[in-house]
Design an enzyme around this catalytic site. Structure first.
Site, PDB file in Angstrom:
ATOM      1  N   VAL A  91       2.115  -2.556  -1.769  1.00  0.00           N
ATOM      2  CA  VAL A  91       2.664  -1.387  -1.280  1.00  0.00           C
ATOM      3  C   VAL A  91       1.758  -0.433  -1.002  1.00  0.00           C
ATOM      4  O   VAL A  91       0.319  -0.484  -1.224  1.00  0.00           O
ATOM      5  CB  VAL A  91       3.623  -0.964  -2.375  1.00  0.00           C
ATOM      6  CG1 VAL A  91       4.794  -2.085  -2.711  1.00  0.00           C
ATOM      7  CG2 VAL A  91       3.082  -0.948  -3.829  1.00  0.00           C
ATOM      8  N   THR A  92       2.203   0.923  -0.608  1.00  0.00           N
ATOM      9  CA  THR A  92       1.370   1.916   0.106  1.00  0.00           C
ATOM     10  C   THR A  92       0.293   2.477  -0.643  1.00  0.00           C
ATOM     11  O   THR A  92      -0.935   2.683  -0.467  1.00  0.00           O
ATOM     12  CB  THR A  92       2.254   2.739   0.755  1.00  0.00           C
ATOM     13  OG1 THR A  92       3.099   2.196   1.747  1.00  0.00           O
ATOM     14  CG2 THR A  92       1.406   3.897   1.556  1.00  0.00           C
TER      15      THR A  92
END
Length: 434
Positions: A91-92
């Site tokens: 994820v980011t």
């Protein structure tokens, strides 16, 4: 027809054209003379290369095969390309912090887009959090650069607005005492266009040498947003890919006009997988919702047991389930390098690629895209491109873990190797031109 410009100083020849794209022959051409004296380099100035780290959030390597990326494909042809493995969770915020610290999320301290810390009960970290407490378990490269006298500037990057090592002053409405930021930084705002972001970087390059950044970051979020909304194969995602490619072309043109050589390192934080409301595991069918509290959900879910309900939760949660596997924190497979940090919740449930773990079953049909899956899954692979005087031309290297990016950046800006990181510059030894 898109305007074309050559940038010999980057060690590439770039020719853009309207898509569908057929790569032209790689014959060097001379960059046109600057049209204004304000844009030109100072007379007689010999500019040292700047290092520009570009993130295209959610950009899968195979997006280069869609015929809409003439600028990125030219960089690939005349530079170095790889399909990069993200860290888990894919994820980011965890991966952007890994890219600039060289530490996997378990060690960097940014273990999720949303997280809790036992030292701060009642508080929750979100992607809007800039309190240094959450970020200061590790040091991003711009902090090390600034401390070494290497000026840094960040045109967006998760965490780049944080005074790392500082302290939030109590009762001060958010004032921070101490800490280090890049000398120049911008607070993220999604409404700032790609053109505006590139123009900010080019404006930094127009400065006199004494205050011109030597390390720059540049971040684009639109490919990720389109992938979530439309899925990786959606027409709108392909258009977002084309749009960001045009922004990369603007960056290259702007550097050429200034006579500014650059080492471009273009990365993504993760890939994207297609999802559907028909592929959802509802947590309340896996365990009794009276027994747990959820921190994150989606491609993976993290949970805490309600105090006193641990045995009841484990009796159901840790059984075999279709399309999702759950573990105690202490039993997360070692290959994920995840679960030692106090911020990782007590239980992790990971869905099969393309499936999601949600609190309840969906009530309406939907389709889109998501990331956060097993970081070894092909759909989670991230783009890596490098181009400039420091890099060989026309090379594809084997896939590598994204913990190698920070050591590479250290090489490019002249920082010594940092002991104790999770990555080294080994993947690039055969393509770096010393």
């Amino acid at each position: 027809m898109i305007k074309t410009t050559a940038l010999a100083l980057l060690g590439l020849t770039l020719a853009g054209c309207a898509y569908p794209f057929t790569p032209p022959a790689l014959a060097p051409i001379t960059a046109p003379a600057p049209t204004t004296t304000a844009a030109a380099a100072m007379p007689g100035e010999a500019r040292a290369p700047v290092t520009i780290l570009v993130s295209i959030d959610g950009f899968r390597p195979d997006y280069l095969d869609r015929g809409v990326t003439p600028n990125l494909n030219r960089l690939r042809t005349s530079g170095v390309f790889a399909s990069m493995r993200p860290s888990f969770p894919s994820v980011t915020f965890p991966n952007h912090w890994t890219l600039v610290t060289g530490l996997r999320p378990d060690r960097s301290g940014i273990v999720g887009n949303k997280m809790e810390d036992p030292a701060r009960p009642g508080e929750t970290f979100t992607m809007a959090t800039d309190d240094p407490f959450w970020w200061s378990e590790s040091s991003p490269i711009w902090v090390d650069a600034e401390k070494a006298g290497i000026r840094a500037a960040t045109m967006f990057w998760p965490g780049a607005n944080v005074a790392v090592g500082g302290t939030a002053k109590p009762n001060s409405h958010g004032a921070i005492e101490g800490g280090t930021r890049p000398e120049d930084w911008q607070q993220f705002n999604q409404q700032v266009s790609g053109t505006q972001r590139v123009n900010a970087v080019i404006d930094w390059m127009r400065r006199p040498a004494a205050i011109r950044p030597k390390l720059v970051t540049l971040y684009f979020d639109t490919v990720d947003s389109a992938g979530h909304a439309n899925g990786p194969d959606g027409a709108a995602t392909t258009q977002a890919v084309a749009d960001v490619d045009a922004s990369i072309g603007m960056l290259i043109d702007g550097l050429a006009t200034l006579g500014q050589p650059a080492n471009l390192v273009i990365v993504a934080d993760h890939g994207m997988a297609a999802t559907s409301s028909t592929r959802v595991v509802a947590l309340d069918t896996v365990a009794d919702k009276a027994d747990y509290r959820v921190v994150e959900s989606g491609p993976y879910a993290t949970l805490f047991a309600v105090p006193g309900h641990e045995a009841a939760l484990e009796a159901r949660l840790l059984k075999r389930h279709d399309h999702v596997q759950c573990w105690r924190k202490s039993e997360i497979p070692a290959r994920f390098h995840y679960g030692r940090n106090p911020r990782v919740p007590s239980y992790l449930c990971l869905a099969d690629v393309g499936w999601k773990v949600e609190l309840t079953a969906p009530t309406k049909a939907s389709a889109g895209g998501a990331h956060g899956y097993d970081n070894m899954a092909p759909e989670m692979r991230a783009l890596f491109l490098a181009n400039g005087p420091a890099f060989a031309r026309g090379k594809t290297i084997p896939s590598f873990d994204n913990v190698a990016i920070e050591p590479l950046l250290r090489d490019l800006i002249g920082l010594p190797a940092e002991p104790g990181l999770d990555g080294t510059d080994a993947p690039f030894q055969k393509v770096l031109q010393r």
